[in-house]
Design an enzyme around this catalytic site. Structure first.
Site, short mmCIF file in Angstrom:
data_model
loop_
_atom_site.label_atom_id
_atom_site.label_comp_id
_atom_site.label_asym_id
_atom_site.label_seq_id
_atom_site.Cartn_x
_atom_site.Cartn_y
_atom_site.Cartn_z
N GLU A 144 -7.11 46.89 -41.16
CA GLU A 144 -7.06 46.05 -42.36
C GLU A 144 -6.17 44.83 -42.17
O GLU A 144 -6.02 44.01 -43.07
CB GLU A 144 -6.55 46.87 -43.54
CG GLU A 144 -5.04 46.96 -43.70
CD GLU A 144 -4.33 47.74 -42.61
OE1 GLU A 144 -3.11 47.57 -42.43
OE2 GLU A 144 -4.99 48.54 -41.91
N SER A 186 5.36 51.19 -44.22
CA SER A 186 5.62 51.85 -42.95
C SER A 186 6.96 51.45 -42.35
O SER A 186 7.48 52.14 -41.48
CB SER A 186 4.50 51.55 -41.95
OG SER A 186 3.26 52.08 -42.38
N ASN A 189 1.94 48.90 -36.01
CA ASN A 189 3.28 49.17 -36.53
C ASN A 189 3.52 50.66 -36.54
O ASN A 189 3.19 51.34 -37.50
CB ASN A 189 3.44 48.60 -37.94
CG ASN A 189 4.72 49.09 -38.59
OD1 ASN A 189 5.67 49.46 -37.90
ND2 ASN A 189 4.74 49.13 -39.90
N GLY A 232 6.30 53.89 -34.74
CA GLY A 232 7.34 54.33 -33.83
C GLY A 232 7.11 55.73 -33.30
O GLY A 232 7.86 56.22 -32.46
N PHE A 233 6.06 56.39 -33.82
CA PHE A 233 5.65 57.71 -33.34
C PHE A 233 4.22 57.60 -32.81
O PHE A 233 3.47 56.70 -33.19
CB PHE A 233 5.71 58.75 -34.46
CG PHE A 233 7.10 59.08 -34.90
CD1 PHE A 233 7.76 60.20 -34.40
CD2 PHE A 233 7.77 58.28 -35.82
CE1 PHE A 233 9.05 60.51 -34.80
CE2 PHE A 233 9.06 58.58 -36.24
CZ PHE A 233 9.70 59.69 -35.72
N CYS A 252 -2.96 54.99 -38.68
CA CYS A 252 -1.55 55.02 -38.29
C CYS A 252 -0.93 56.42 -38.50
O CYS A 252 -1.20 57.32 -37.73
CB CYS A 252 -0.78 53.93 -39.01
SG CYS A 252 0.78 53.51 -38.20
N LEU A 253 -0.14 56.62 -39.55
CA LEU A 253 0.39 57.95 -39.83
C LEU A 253 -0.76 58.93 -40.07
O LEU A 253 -0.69 60.09 -39.67
CB LEU A 253 1.32 57.90 -41.04
CG LEU A 253 1.97 59.21 -41.49
CD1 LEU A 253 2.82 59.82 -40.37
CD2 LEU A 253 2.81 59.00 -42.73
N HIS A 312 -3.97 49.05 -37.13
CA HIS A 312 -4.27 48.66 -38.51
C HIS A 312 -5.49 47.75 -38.59
O HIS A 312 -5.36 46.52 -38.46
CB HIS A 312 -3.06 47.96 -39.13
CG HIS A 312 -1.96 48.90 -39.51
ND1 HIS A 312 -1.87 49.47 -40.76
CD2 HIS A 312 -0.94 49.41 -38.78
CE1 HIS A 312 -0.81 50.28 -40.80
NE2 HIS A 312 -0.24 50.25 -39.61
N GLY A 342 8.32 57.25 -41.30
CA GLY A 342 8.92 58.54 -40.97
C GLY A 342 8.21 59.32 -39.88
O GLY A 342 7.26 58.85 -39.25
#
Length: 367
Positions: free
Chosen positions: A346, A51, A300, A302-303, A258-259, A344, A232
Site C-alpha cells: 500500500e 509500526s 518497515n 525489525g523482526f 508485515c506483522l 508494504h 513490537g
C-alpha cells in the site's frame, strides 16, 4: 519559533555513544529503540505509521520538514514515533498546500527530536552495531543521568505493542454495499491500506487487536480477513496467532502484511527472530519467485521469519524473497486461501509496484 532549534540537545545510545546537536520539536526527553529509514520522501507517513510506535527514527535524507505537514498524508490519527533524529530540521516549508510546519506539528503532539548531527556517522554506527535503545533530551544534558533513565527502557525483543496502537472501537471504511466485505484485525493498520481496499470496492470493518475470529465472523460475516502491520515482537502475541490459526482452520481467504506476515508464519509453526537492523525504506528489491518478477518495495520491520524454518516447512511455500539479503518476503499456505508479504504494497507515497497483491486478495475471495 526558530529559537527552539538553537537550544542544545543530546542523543545517547545504549552502547555509550553520544551525539550533541540542537533541539527539534518539543523541549523534553524521549527514549526507545533507535532505527533508520532510507526513504528520500514521505517523512509524515513515517511519523504516523503505527509500526514505528516506541522507536526513535533516524532520517537518512538530509532535509526533514522542507515540504511541511499535510493532514491528509497521515497514516494514523497521531504521530507514532518516539522521537526524531535528523540532519537539517526545516521549519520554513515550500509546499503551498501544507497545513503547518513540522515544528508546530511536533509541539502540538509533544514530540521530542534532535537535529544538526552527522546522521551518516550515526547510521554507519547503528548499521555496524545493530539496533539498540537510545535517549534524546533537550532538557537534561547530563550523560550520567540520561544513562540511568535509558537503562530503564525495555528491549523491543519480547515487547507486545499492537494492543497499545490498535483501535479501541470497531469502525467501518468504504461503501457499505460494496461487493466484498473484509474484516481487518487492527494491529497498527495504516490508513492507506484501507484506502486501497476502498478503491477496489471492498467494505472493511476494522476490529481491535484482541478480537477473536468467532466475534468477527458472527458480527460481519466477511468474505475475507486481513491481518495488519503493527509494532513490537510477533512472538509476544499469542492472542493474534490463535486468531490466525482459527481463520486458517475455517479455510477463509486471508491476507497479511508485515506483522501479519510474521503471524501467519507463527501460526504454521515457523518462528520469528529479531533482525540485526531490520528493513526500513522505499527502495528494497524483492523478487516474486512465482512469476519471476522484481519489485521495488517499501519496508518497515525489525523482526522477520526464520528463513531456514520456512524452507523446511511442508505447510507453506515461498512467494517472495529479498534480493539484498535473501530474507523471506512472502509466503502462501499450501491448500489454503492465505498469503502474506513482509513489505508494504500500500506504500505511500510509493513505490506502487506491489499494488497487485490487493487484487490477488480479491481473486481469492471471488473464487
Amino acid at each position: 519559533m526558530t529559537y527552539f532549534t538553537q537550544l542544545p540537545a543530546v542523543l545517547l545510545l545504549a552502547d555509550g555513544t553520544v551525539f550533541h546537536g540542537k533541539a527539534a520539536g518539543k523541549i523534553g526527553t524521549t527514549a526507545g529503540e533507535i532505527c533508520f529509514n532510507t526513504g528520500m520522501t514521505g517523512y509524515q507517513e513515517i511519523f504516523t505509521d503505527p509500526s514505528y510506535f516506541g522507536q526513535i527514527m533516524v532520517a537518512t535524507n538530509a532535509h526533514i520538514g522542507n515540504y511541511g505537514i499535510t493532514k491528509n498524508e497521515e497514516e494514523s490519527a497521531q504521530i507514532q514515533i518516539a522521537g526524531l533524529v535528523c540532519k537539517n530540521y526545516n521549519i520554513p516549508y515550500s509546499r503551498k498546500m501544507a497545513d503547518e510546519s513540522i515544528q508546530d506539528y511536533f509541539q502540538e503532539q509533544n514530540i521530542v527530536g534532535i537535529s544538526d548531527i552527522d546522521t551518516r556517522q550515526l547510521v554507519r554506527h547503528i548499521r555496524d552495531k545493530g539496533a539498540m535503545n537510545a535517549i534524546i533530551s533537550s532538557e537534561i544534558l547530563d550523560i550520567a543521568e540520561l544513562k540511568t533513565q535509558l537503562d530503564k527502557v525495555p528491549s523491543m525483543d519480547g515487547l507486545e505493542l499492537s494492543s497499545k496502537v490498535s483501535t479501541k472501537e470497531t469502525y467501518t471504511f468504504g461503501e457499505e454495499h460494496a461487493p466484498y466485505r473484509v474484516a481487518v484485525l487492527d494491529l497498527g493498520v495504516k490508513k492507506n491500506i484501507l484506502r486501497n481496499f476502498d478503491s477496489r470496492n471492498i467494505y472493511a470493518k476494522v476490529y481491535p487487536a484482541k478480537t477473536t475470529f468467532a466475534e468477527m465472523e458472527k458480527d460481519f460475516a466477511p468474505n475475507g480477513y486481513f491481518i495488519s502491520n503493527g509494532p513490537g515482537d510477533p512472538a509476544a502475541m499469542p492472542y493474534a496467532v490463535d486468531t490466525v490459526k482459527e481463520i486458517l482452520a475455517a479455510d477463509k481467504p486471508m491476507f497479511g502484511i508485515c506483522l501479519g506476515h510474521q503471524l501467519l508464519a507463527l501460526a504454521n509453526g515457523i518462528p520469528t527472530k529479531k533482525m540485526f537492523n531490520g528493513h526500513r525504506g522505499l527502495n528494497h528489491p524483492v523478487k516474486n519467485v512465482i512469476i519471476n518478477h522484481c519489485e521495488v518495495t517499501s519496508q518497515n520491520h525489525g523482526f522477520g521469519v526464520v528463513p531456514e524454518a520456512v524452507r523446511a516447512s511442508d505447510k507453506v511455500e515461498i512467494t517472495h524473497i529479498n534480493l539484498n539479503d535473501q530474507s523471506i518476503e512472502g509466503i502462501r499456505v499450501k491448500d489454503k486461501k492465505a498469503f502474506s508479504v513482509q513489505y508494504h504494497p500500500e506504500s505511500s507515497p510509493g513505490p506502487h509496484d506491489s499494488r497487485y497483491l490487493f487484487d490477488d486478495f480479491i481473486k481469492l475471495m471471488k473464487n
